[in-house]
Scaffold this motif. Structure first.
Motif, PDB file in Angstrom:
ATOM      1  N   ARG A   1       7.809   3.597 -11.265  1.00 33.74           N
ATOM      2  CA  ARG A   1       6.490   3.073 -10.885  1.00 33.74           C
ATOM      3  C   ARG A   1       6.047   1.980 -11.849  1.00 33.74           C
ATOM      4  N   CYS A   2       5.479   0.924 -11.302  1.00 39.54           N
ATOM      5  CA  CYS A   2       4.880  -0.119 -12.124  1.00 39.54           C
ATOM      6  C   CYS A   2       3.620   0.457 -12.774  1.00 39.54           C
TER       7      CYS A   2
ATOM      8  N   CYS B   1       0.460  -1.885 -11.471  1.00 41.12           N
ATOM      9  CA  CYS B   1       0.138  -1.975 -10.040  1.00 41.12           C
ATOM     10  C   CYS B   1      -0.217  -0.601  -9.476  1.00 41.12           C
ATOM     11  N   GLN B   2      -0.836  -0.608  -8.342  1.00 38.55           N
ATOM     12  CA  GLN B   2      -1.188   0.627  -7.665  1.00 38.55           C
ATOM     13  C   GLN B   2      -0.121   0.967  -6.634  1.00 38.55           C
ATOM     14  N   GLY B   3       0.725   1.922  -6.935  1.00 36.48           N
ATOM     15  CA  GLY B   3       1.669   2.427  -5.958  1.00 36.48           C
ATOM     16  C   GLY B   3       2.852   1.531  -5.666  1.00 36.48           C
ATOM     17  N   GLN B   4       3.226   0.639  -6.558  1.00 33.22           N
ATOM     18  CA  GLN B   4       4.397  -0.197  -6.348  1.00 33.22           C
ATOM     19  C   GLN B   4       5.474   0.172  -7.355  1.00 33.22           C
ATOM     20  N   SER B   5       6.719   0.095  -6.917  1.00 30.32           N
ATOM     21  CA  SER B   5       7.814   0.303  -7.848  1.00 30.32           C
ATOM     22  C   SER B   5       8.008  -0.977  -8.649  1.00 30.32           C
TER      23      SER B   5
ATOM     24  N   ASP C   1       9.466  -3.843  -6.656  1.00 28.84           N
ATOM     25  CA  ASP C   1       8.599  -4.567  -5.720  1.00 28.84           C
ATOM     26  C   ASP C   1       7.485  -5.354  -6.399  1.00 28.84           C
ATOM     27  N   SER C   2       7.167  -5.034  -7.640  1.00 32.71           N
ATOM     28  CA  SER C   2       6.015  -5.613  -8.309  1.00 32.71           C
ATOM     29  C   SER C   2       6.341  -6.953  -8.962  1.00 32.71           C
ATOM     30  N   ASP C   3       5.334  -7.833  -8.979  1.00 34.08           N
ATOM     31  CA  ASP C   3       5.466  -9.120  -9.663  1.00 34.08           C
ATOM     32  C   ASP C   3       4.687  -9.142 -10.978  1.00 34.08           C
TER      33      ASP C   3
ATOM     34  N   TYR D   1       8.795   8.155  -9.883  1.00 35.83           N
ATOM     35  CA  TYR D   1       8.433   8.698  -8.579  1.00 35.83           C
ATOM     36  C   TYR D   1       9.138  10.032  -8.328  1.00 35.83           C
TER      37      TYR D   1
END
Length: 136
Positions: A49-50, A53-57, A60-62, A100
């Motif tokens: 988990r990032c 971010c809220q709920g992004q791996s 997927d996160s930038d 996760y």
């Protein structure tokens, strides 16, 4: 004298601008050369988990921290560490929230057991209720 003062002012004002440049990690957006290692790294990045971010791996996160974590995962995979070793290290550093796939520990087992207990209790109560209604 004025030219020296102007040059000094220019140098002092340029330091904060240079400090604001974003430092990217070397493997944040670059894949490993070995496809098997890259696949292992990607599978781990999807499971992490990032933290920003809220709920992004992190795959997927930038966010900058996600880029740093992607680079860290790839560097450690390239160095020969296993995904489990890397996940354990990150969980020690950032806590269970970073994964996760949480571990079952003495503190977390009630979270996994409680739904089973509630389902068993619901089945027992429904069974007793229908048993009473079926008797004449």
């Amino acid at each position: 004298m004025r030219a020296l003062l102007a040059l000094l002012m220019l140098m002092v004002s340029a330091v904060p601008l240079a400090a604001q440049e974003e430092q990217t990690a070397p493997y944040a957006y670059r894949q490993l050369d070995d496809p098997a290692k890259e696949e292992a790294a990607h599978d781990l990045m999807v499971a992490l988990r990032c933290l920003q971010c809220q709920g992004q791996s992190i795959a997927d996160s930038d966010a900058p921290i996600a880029g740093s974590m992607r680079s860290l995962v790839r560097e450690r995979i390239a160095a020969g560490e296993t995904p489990d070793q890397i996940r354990d290290w990150l969980m020690e550093r950032y806590g269970d929230y970073v994964s996760y796939e949480p571990r079952i520990t003495s503190l977390t087992w009630p979270l996994f057991a409680l739904p089973l207990v509630l389902i068993a209790l619901a089945v027992l109560l429904l069974r007793r209720r229908f048993a009473r209604e079926s008797k004449p």
